[in-house]
Write an enzyme that holds these catalytic residues in place. Sequence first.
Site, PDB file in Angstrom:
ATOM      1  CD1 TRP A   1      93.549  65.101 -66.921  1.00 63.02           C
ATOM      2  CD2 TRP A   1      93.093  66.061 -64.944  1.00 63.02           C
ATOM      3  NE1 TRP A   1      94.637  64.915 -66.113  1.00 63.02           N
ATOM      4  CE2 TRP A   1      94.390  65.499 -64.885  1.00 63.02           C
ATOM      5  CE3 TRP A   1      92.604  66.717 -63.819  1.00 63.02           C
ATOM      6  CZ2 TRP A   1      95.189  65.571 -63.748  1.00 63.02           C
ATOM      7  CZ3 TRP A   1      93.412  66.792 -62.686  1.00 63.02           C
ATOM      8  CH2 TRP A   1      94.675  66.224 -62.655  1.00 63.02           C
TER       9      TRP A   1
ATOM     10  CD  GLN B   1      83.346  62.270 -70.474  1.00 61.19           C
ATOM     11  OE1 GLN B   1      82.996  62.883 -69.464  1.00 61.19           O
ATOM     12  NE2 GLN B   1      84.595  61.896 -70.663  1.00 61.19           N
ATOM     13  CB  VAL B   2      83.827  65.342 -76.820  1.00 61.56           C
ATOM     14  CG1 VAL B   2      83.970  66.408 -77.896  1.00 61.56           C
ATOM     15  CG2 VAL B   2      84.776  65.649 -75.650  1.00 61.56           C
TER      16      VAL B   2
ATOM     17  CE1 TYR C   1      92.904  57.278 -75.145  1.00 59.07           C
ATOM     18  CE2 TYR C   1      94.358  58.650 -73.831  1.00 59.07           C
ATOM     19  CZ  TYR C   1      93.219  58.507 -74.590  1.00 59.07           C
ATOM     20  OH  TYR C   1      92.403  59.600 -74.795  1.00 59.07           O
TER      21      TYR C   1
ATOM     22  CE1 TYR D   1      87.455  68.121 -80.043  1.00 55.95           C
ATOM     23  CE2 TYR D   1      86.495  66.403 -81.421  1.00 55.95           C
ATOM     24  CZ  TYR D   1      86.484  67.691 -80.933  1.00 55.95           C
ATOM     25  OH  TYR D   1      85.515  68.572 -81.341  1.00 55.95           O
TER      26      TYR D   1
HETATM   27  P1  NDP Z   1      84.242  58.875 -74.528  1.00 55.55           P
HETATM   28  O1  NDP Z   1      84.931  57.661 -74.030  1.00 55.55           O
HETATM   29  O2  NDP Z   1      83.210  59.547 -73.704  1.00 55.55           O
HETATM   30  O3  NDP Z   1      83.586  58.575 -75.934  1.00 55.55           O
HETATM   31  C1  NDP Z   1      84.253  57.885 -76.928  1.00 55.55           C
HETATM   32  C2  NDP Z   1      83.226  57.395 -77.896  1.00 55.55           C
HETATM   33  O4  NDP Z   1      83.909  56.638 -78.885  1.00 55.55           O
HETATM   34  C3  NDP Z   1      82.196  56.470 -77.218  1.00 55.55           C
HETATM   35  O5  NDP Z   1      80.894  56.914 -77.556  1.00 55.55           O
HETATM   36  C4  NDP Z   1      82.497  55.115 -77.843  1.00 55.55           C
HETATM   37  O6  NDP Z   1      81.348  54.356 -78.075  1.00 55.55           O
HETATM   38  C5  NDP Z   1      83.101  55.514 -79.163  1.00 55.55           C
HETATM   39  N1  NDP Z   1      83.843  54.419 -79.749  1.00 55.55           N
HETATM   40  C6  NDP Z   1      84.696  53.559 -79.154  1.00 55.55           C
HETATM   41  N2  NDP Z   1      85.125  52.647 -80.041  1.00 55.55           N
HETATM   42  C7  NDP Z   1      84.524  52.938 -81.220  1.00 55.55           C
HETATM   43  C8  NDP Z   1      84.548  52.370 -82.507  1.00 55.55           C
HETATM   44  N3  NDP Z   1      85.249  51.264 -82.789  1.00 55.55           N
HETATM   45  N4  NDP Z   1      83.806  52.936 -83.476  1.00 55.55           N
HETATM   46  C9  NDP Z   1      83.049  54.022 -83.214  1.00 55.55           C
HETATM   47  N5  NDP Z   1      82.979  54.609 -82.020  1.00 55.55           N
HETATM   48  C10 NDP Z   1      83.707  54.063 -81.030  1.00 55.55           C
HETATM   49  O7  NDP Z   1      85.396  59.906 -74.949  1.00 55.55           O
HETATM   50  P2  NDP Z   1      85.499  61.472 -74.654  1.00 55.55           P
HETATM   51  O8  NDP Z   1      84.327  62.169 -75.197  1.00 55.55           O
HETATM   52  O9  NDP Z   1      85.864  61.631 -73.233  1.00 55.55           O
HETATM   53  O10 NDP Z   1      86.790  61.818 -75.523  1.00 55.55           O
HETATM   54  C11 NDP Z   1      86.711  62.528 -76.764  1.00 55.55           C
HETATM   55  C12 NDP Z   1      88.106  62.641 -77.350  1.00 55.55           C
HETATM   56  O11 NDP Z   1      88.960  63.313 -76.417  1.00 55.55           O
HETATM   57  C13 NDP Z   1      88.794  61.316 -77.651  1.00 55.55           C
HETATM   58  O12 NDP Z   1      89.566  61.474 -78.806  1.00 55.55           O
HETATM   59  C14 NDP Z   1      89.711  61.088 -76.452  1.00 55.55           C
HETATM   60  O13 NDP Z   1      90.819  60.288 -76.797  1.00 55.55           O
HETATM   61  C15 NDP Z   1      90.126  62.515 -76.156  1.00 55.55           C
HETATM   62  N6  NDP Z   1      90.515  62.778 -74.769  1.00 55.55           N
HETATM   63  C16 NDP Z   1      89.754  62.301 -73.725  1.00 55.55           C
HETATM   64  C17 NDP Z   1      90.091  62.620 -72.406  1.00 55.55           C
HETATM   65  C18 NDP Z   1      89.242  62.184 -71.257  1.00 55.55           C
HETATM   66  O14 NDP Z   1      89.554  62.556 -70.118  1.00 55.55           O
HETATM   67  N7  NDP Z   1      88.160  61.440 -71.473  1.00 55.55           N
HETATM   68  C19 NDP Z   1      91.275  63.451 -72.110  1.00 55.55           C
HETATM   69  C20 NDP Z   1      91.985  63.902 -73.278  1.00 55.55           C
HETATM   70  C21 NDP Z   1      91.594  63.576 -74.548  1.00 55.55           C
HETATM   71  P3  NDP Z   1      80.927  53.215 -77.038  1.00 55.55           P
HETATM   72  O15 NDP Z   1      80.358  53.940 -75.864  1.00 55.55           O
HETATM   73  O16 NDP Z   1      79.923  52.432 -77.844  1.00 55.55           O
HETATM   74  O17 NDP Z   1      82.164  52.438 -76.719  1.00 55.55           O
END
Ligand code: NDP
Length: 303
Positions: free
Chosen positions: A154, A11-12, A129, A103
């Site tokens: 969120w 997403q980000v 997590y 993040y």
């Molecule tokens: P997403 O789940 O949308 O995206 C995470 C990305 O990480 C996916 O593209 C995924 O790829 C990739 N990923 C997972 N495992 C690996 C790996 N082993 N190597 C490389 N890439 C990998 O996350 P968001 O954009 O929502 O979150 C961004 C940040 O914000 C993260 O640090 C998250 O922890 C943090 N955050 C998120 C919240 C939320 O509500 N979503 C809330 C607060 C913080 P694939 O699709 O192939 O698995």
Amino acid sequence: MKILLFGKNGQVGWELQRALAPLGDLIALDRRGERGLSGDLSNLDALAAMVRAVAPDVIVNAAAYTAVDRAEAEAGVAATINGAAPGVLAREAAARGAWLVHYSSDYVFDGSGDRPRDESSACSPLSVYGRTKLDGELAVVNGGAKHLIFRTSWIYAARGDNFARTMLRLAQERERLRVVADQVGAPTGAELIADVTAHALRMALRDPRLGGLYHLAAGGDTSWHGYAKHVIEWARERGRPIRVAPDAIEPIASSDYPAAARRPLNSRLDTERLRHRFDLVLPDWRDGVNRMLAETLGPPVET
Ligand code: NDP
């Protein structure tokens, strides 16, 4: 300036591809990588070697293990991706004087009380997590690189599935909905996070004293129940075929909706430090949600 972005399809990460593009030469990778560059955060040795080969000036890590419930059963994988990999990135960044942007999450807190948490509030994660995200923050700080860590909450995005769209689908299918009402936070758009990141990074590149940990969330707060009601009423007012009546969206407690991982009840983040140091306004959560709905659902339906 060379910028290396991990997690480009999250997403980000997706929004960062847009927001970071004007700042320099952007190399954006997903887990599979490209042009012989691996973007997989679970292979720590390969990750370090790859960063050395690319020699970036800025690393932006939007990749993470974000399956909160699944992490309870996959603690080892989550620990590697969320806890250890950011440390590798930080050490590699430190070795070449590069910046690391990372993040983190409101889930580093236990969510007690009802006051917003600031950056100095004590952390006490309730889930695997949350613990791995906290470990990742500490690994970044201990890695010694110039860094920006944004704790957010969120997240939603126009692209892919999100809570708002799930609620809209259910509201069109069902006559009653039950939604958790005792978890409170701020729905925050990936667009806003990416734009703030680009702004803050630009300022920090000029003044490295701006590095550090920041809370980044949209203004105001609501519960999942309030969020669902807002989205459904927005759609109803625009002529969408909503089946559920306003008084049939029932508020329930987290305990009525069992999940593998415990979530904090109070996810309010105090964003004063970020707003003050980077001279920013963080709009109310409804602004971004309305925009995302307008973008993804299109114009009102004429009746
Ligand atoms: P997403 O789940 O949308 O995206 C995470 C990305 O990480 C996916 O593209 C995924 O790829 C990739 N990923 C997972 N495992 C690996 C790996 N082993 N190597 C490389 N890439 C990998 O996350 P968001 O954009 O929502 O979150 C961004 C940040 O914000 C993260 O640090 C998250 O922890 C943090 N955050 C998120 C919240 C939320 O509500 N979503 C809330 C607060 C913080 P694939 O699709 O192939 O698995």
